[in-house]
Design a protein around this motif. Structure first.
Motif, PDB file in Angstrom:
ATOM      1  N   PRO A 270       0.785  -1.235   0.000  1.00 57.32           N
ATOM      2  CA  PRO A 270       0.000   0.000   0.000  1.00 57.32           C
ATOM      3  C   PRO A 270       0.817   1.285   0.000  1.00 57.32           C
ATOM      4  O   PRO A 270       0.283   2.369  -0.258  1.00 57.32           O
ATOM      5  CB  PRO A 270      -0.827  -0.108   1.291  1.00 57.32           C
ATOM      6  CG  PRO A 270      -0.085  -1.060   2.163  1.00 57.32           C
ATOM      7  CD  PRO A 270       0.561  -2.036   1.239  1.00 57.32           C
ATOM      8  N   ASP A 271       2.149   1.196   0.279  1.00 57.67           N
ATOM      9  CA  ASP A 271       2.974   2.404   0.306  1.00 57.67           C
ATOM     10  C   ASP A 271       3.757   2.604  -0.995  1.00 57.67           C
ATOM     11  O   ASP A 271       4.700   3.390  -1.062  1.00 57.67           O
ATOM     12  CB  ASP A 271       3.957   2.362   1.484  1.00 57.67           C
ATOM     13  CG  ASP A 271       4.900   1.167   1.421  1.00 57.67           C
ATOM     14  OD1 ASP A 271       4.807   0.354   0.475  1.00 57.67           O
ATOM     15  OD2 ASP A 271       5.744   1.036   2.340  1.00 57.67           O
ATOM     16  N   GLN A 272       3.351   1.901  -2.047  1.00 60.83           N
ATOM     17  CA  GLN A 272       4.074   1.954  -3.315  1.00 60.83           C
ATOM     18  C   GLN A 272       3.391   2.872  -4.330  1.00 60.83           C
ATOM     19  O   GLN A 272       2.185   3.142  -4.247  1.00 60.83           O
ATOM     20  CB  GLN A 272       4.198   0.548  -3.914  1.00 60.83           C
ATOM     21  CG  GLN A 272       5.037  -0.399  -3.066  1.00 60.83           C
ATOM     22  CD  GLN A 272       5.057  -1.812  -3.632  1.00 60.83           C
ATOM     23  OE1 GLN A 272       4.242  -2.178  -4.483  1.00 60.83           O
ATOM     24  NE2 GLN A 272       5.990  -2.622  -3.141  1.00 60.83           N
ATOM     25  N   ILE A 273       4.198   3.321  -5.288  1.00 57.49           N
ATOM     26  CA  ILE A 273       3.714   4.114  -6.426  1.00 57.49           C
ATOM     27  C   ILE A 273       4.362   3.567  -7.688  1.00 57.49           C
ATOM     28  O   ILE A 273       5.520   3.152  -7.666  1.00 57.49           O
ATOM     29  CB  ILE A 273       4.054   5.614  -6.243  1.00 57.49           C
ATOM     30  CG1 ILE A 273       3.075   6.287  -5.275  1.00 57.49           C
ATOM     31  CG2 ILE A 273       4.071   6.366  -7.577  1.00 57.49           C
ATOM     32  CD1 ILE A 273       3.353   7.756  -5.007  1.00 57.49           C
ATOM     33  N   ILE A 274       3.596   3.567  -8.769  1.00 58.89           N
ATOM     34  CA  ILE A 274       4.157   3.296 -10.094  1.00 58.89           C
ATOM     35  C   ILE A 274       4.373   4.636 -10.781  1.00 58.89           C
ATOM     36  O   ILE A 274       3.456   5.468 -10.852  1.00 58.89           O
ATOM     37  CB  ILE A 274       3.231   2.422 -10.957  1.00 58.89           C
ATOM     38  CG1 ILE A 274       2.918   1.091 -10.268  1.00 58.89           C
ATOM     39  CG2 ILE A 274       3.856   2.196 -12.338  1.00 58.89           C
ATOM     40  CD1 ILE A 274       4.088   0.157 -10.150  1.00 58.89           C
ATOM     41  N   VAL A 275       5.595   4.851 -11.285  1.00 61.19           N
ATOM     42  CA  VAL A 275       5.936   6.092 -11.983  1.00 61.19           C
ATOM     43  C   VAL A 275       6.123   5.790 -13.465  1.00 61.19           C
ATOM     44  O   VAL A 275       6.835   4.851 -13.834  1.00 61.19           O
ATOM     45  CB  VAL A 275       7.226   6.712 -11.414  1.00 61.19           C
ATOM     46  CG1 VAL A 275       7.688   7.887 -12.276  1.00 61.19           C
ATOM     47  CG2 VAL A 275       7.013   7.166  -9.972  1.00 61.19           C
ATOM     48  N   LYS A 276       5.452   6.589 -14.289  1.00 63.46           N
ATOM     49  CA  LYS A 276       5.691   6.550 -15.738  1.00 63.46           C
ATOM     50  C   LYS A 276       6.848   7.499 -16.023  1.00 63.46           C
ATOM     51  O   LYS A 276       6.767   8.699 -15.768  1.00 63.46           O
ATOM     52  CB  LYS A 276       4.450   6.984 -16.513  1.00 63.46           C
ATOM     53  CG  LYS A 276       4.599   6.876 -18.033  1.00 63.46           C
ATOM     54  CD  LYS A 276       3.315   7.332 -18.735  1.00 63.46           C
ATOM     55  CE  LYS A 276       3.385   7.046 -20.233  1.00 63.46           C
ATOM     56  NZ  LYS A 276       4.526   7.741 -20.886  1.00 63.46           N
ATOM     57  N   VAL A 277       7.938   6.970 -16.529  1.00 60.64           N
ATOM     58  CA  VAL A 277       9.177   7.731 -16.644  1.00 60.64           C
ATOM     59  C   VAL A 277       9.112   8.728 -17.796  1.00 60.64           C
ATOM     60  O   VAL A 277       8.665   8.408 -18.900  1.00 60.64           O
ATOM     61  CB  VAL A 277      10.378   6.780 -16.816  1.00 60.64           C
ATOM     62  CG1 VAL A 277      11.670   7.556 -16.996  1.00 60.64           C
ATOM     63  CG2 VAL A 277      10.476   5.834 -15.625  1.00 60.64           C
ATOM     64  N   LEU A 278       9.578   9.942 -17.520  1.00 55.78           N
ATOM     65  CA  LEU A 278       9.764  10.968 -18.548  1.00 55.78           C
ATOM     66  C   LEU A 278      11.230  11.032 -18.977  1.00 55.78           C
ATOM     67  O   LEU A 278      11.536  11.065 -20.164  1.00 55.78           O
ATOM     68  CB  LEU A 278       9.321  12.337 -18.025  1.00 55.78           C
ATOM     69  CG  LEU A 278       7.849  12.476 -17.665  1.00 55.78           C
ATOM     70  CD1 LEU A 278       7.585  13.838 -17.025  1.00 55.78           C
ATOM     71  CD2 LEU A 278       6.976  12.304 -18.914  1.00 55.78           C
ATOM     72  N   TYR A 279      12.113  11.080 -17.992  1.00 52.74           N
ATOM     73  CA  TYR A 279      13.557  11.115 -18.252  1.00 52.74           C
ATOM     74  C   TYR A 279      14.261  10.203 -17.258  1.00 52.74           C
ATOM     75  O   TYR A 279      13.906  10.167 -16.079  1.00 52.74           O
ATOM     76  CB  TYR A 279      14.116  12.530 -18.086  1.00 52.74           C
ATOM     77  CG  TYR A 279      13.496  13.561 -18.985  1.00 52.74           C
ATOM     78  CD1 TYR A 279      13.843  13.647 -20.327  1.00 52.74           C
ATOM     79  CD2 TYR A 279      12.574  14.472 -18.481  1.00 52.74           C
ATOM     80  CE1 TYR A 279      13.276  14.601 -21.155  1.00 52.74           C
ATOM     81  CE2 TYR A 279      11.999  15.438 -19.299  1.00 52.74           C
ATOM     82  CZ  TYR A 279      12.354  15.493 -20.633  1.00 52.74           C
ATOM     83  OH  TYR A 279      11.789  16.441 -21.444  1.00 52.74           O
ATOM     84  N   SER A 280      15.275   9.497 -17.746  1.00 51.69           N
ATOM     85  CA  SER A 280      16.097   8.660 -16.876  1.00 51.69           C
ATOM     86  C   SER A 280      17.557   8.912 -17.203  1.00 51.69           C
ATOM     87  O   SER A 280      17.925   9.046 -18.379  1.00 51.69           O
ATOM     88  CB  SER A 280      15.758   7.178 -17.073  1.00 51.69           C
ATOM     89  OG  SER A 280      16.544   6.370 -16.222  1.00 51.69           O
ATOM     90  N   GLY A 281      18.393   8.994 -16.167  1.00 54.59           N
ATOM     91  CA  GLY A 281      19.790   9.340 -16.379  1.00 54.59           C
ATOM     92  C   GLY A 281      20.725   8.154 -16.339  1.00 54.59           C
ATOM     93  O   GLY A 281      20.423   7.104 -15.772  1.00 54.59           O
TER      94      GLY A 281
END
Length: 368
Positions: free
Chosen positions: A31-42
């Motif tokens: 329940p403490d997780q988030i899915i992030v859709k990436v815009l930029y990755s280094g």
């Protein structure tokens, strides 16, 4: 959340072997997780330790990378500080926010910590990323950017890491000053910075921000040294073409004593040995580089020279807010800092170019 089932990701297949593969899009399991859709990755210098086989990553097939900006795509039931669509920066490590180390500001040593792209935690060079303990990992990006939004990627790791190294120097000399050390102003402290890659160039900006003047920067890549000159380094030295210049500088301008402090941003045994040789007795070495070899000095050498040595991973989460305040003041100086922005499909070429020092900062662009 997207209806697609798979995503592109950069995965580790062995030393000098990375591949772009299709992997399942991660799903929330806590329940403490988030899915992030990436815009930029280094692509970070520490990724090179894995790429070259110097530091063990996660198992073969692990998604690599630990720097990203993205959009909140899915949230767990306990998330209250974020909503769908928020644009966020991910700290390079995860931390629980509740243990002894988190409570006292040593978040790099959280008992549940991990780094994206290491064993048990897939990395950020992918279209989607699962973020555990998300409210202790993600920060919203300010609305008043006034710069290319991808520059905030530096706050995922390298700017705060540079700040950490400088802060340790500041804190050390505040104590020295309180004990009567004969330096009236920090600008009088001599500093040797070893390494002028992306973290080093962030560190140099921060040293200048705090008013340090006598900063000698050492590297072997001409383009990096040229940038250090532009940023106001007191002197730059190419250790390959000027092998005696550092010693000459110490003898002529520092009366043979050595530097008051060293900011070491490489981690290789040769860099640490240079730091030891260049620092004066009772001086301070702030080492940021990810060590991946035996220490090039022994306990007796440290004892006889009274060396103050600080090493270790940046407590980036604890320092994020204060380093962001400085970044907001300096962000306009990073125009052109990201000099190679490309698609994830070109990951193999990007890793190769970065490994060969042909580009300074690589960013994978998922916005197109």
């Amino acid at each position: 959340m997207t209806d697609q089932k798979t995503m592109k990701a950069v995965v580790f297949r062995g030393p000098f072997q990375i591949e772009v593969e299709n992997k399942p899009i991660p799903t929330i399991t806590e329940p403490d997780q988030i899915i992030v859709k990436v815009l930029y990755s280094g692509l970070c210098g520490s990724d090179m330790h894995t790429y070259r086989g110097n530091v063990a990553p996660g198992p073969v097939g692990t998604t690599v990378g630990h720097e990203m900006i993205g959009i909140v795509s899915e949230i767990g039931s306990k998330i209250t500080n974020f909503k769908l669509g928020d644009k966020v920066i991910a700290n390079f490590s995860i931390q629980c926010g509740e243990c002894f180390y988190c409570k006292y500001g040593y978040t790099g040593q959280c008992i549940k910590t991990n780094t994206f792209g290491k064993k048990g935690l897939d990395g950020c060079q992918a279209e989607y990323v699962l973020v555990p303990y998300a409210e202790n990992v993600l920060k919203k990006i300010p609305n008043n950017q006034q710069v290319d939004g991808s520059v905030y990627l530096l706050m995922a790791d390298i700017f705060t890491t540079g700040y950490y190294g400088v802060k340790k120097i500041l804190d050390f000399f505040k104590i020295e000053q309180a004990q009567g050390y004969p330096i009236q102003e920090f600008k009088d402290i001599s500093i040797c910075q070893i390494g002028a890659g992306p973290v080093g160039l962030c560190g140099l900006r921060i040293l200048k921000h705090f008013g340090f003047k006598k900063i000698v920067v050492i590297d072997s890549i001409p383009s990096r040294l040229e940038e250090a000159d532009k940023l106001g380094a007191y002197k730059t030295i190419n250790f390959e073409t000027q092998p005696n210049e550092l010693k000459n500088f110490i003898n002529t301008e520092l009366k043979g004593l050595g530097f008051d402090a060293i900011l070491e941003v490489v981690g290789a045994p040769s860099a640490l040995r240079t730091a030891y040789d260049a620092v004066r007795s009772n001086g301070f070495i702030s080492s940021l580089g990810m060590g991946h070899g035996q220490l090039p000095f022994n306990a007796l050498e440290l004892y006889l020279k009274n060396i103050n040595l600080s090493v270790g991973r940046c407590h980036a989460w604890a320092l994020f807010n204060e380093s962001m305040e400085i970044f907001e003041q300096l962000k306009n100086t990073f125009d052109g800092f990201i000099d190679y922005k490309t698609s994830i499909d070109n990951a193999k070429e990007a890793f190769k170019l970065f490994d060969e020092h042909k580009v300074n900062k690589v960013v994978f662009d998922f916005t197109k």
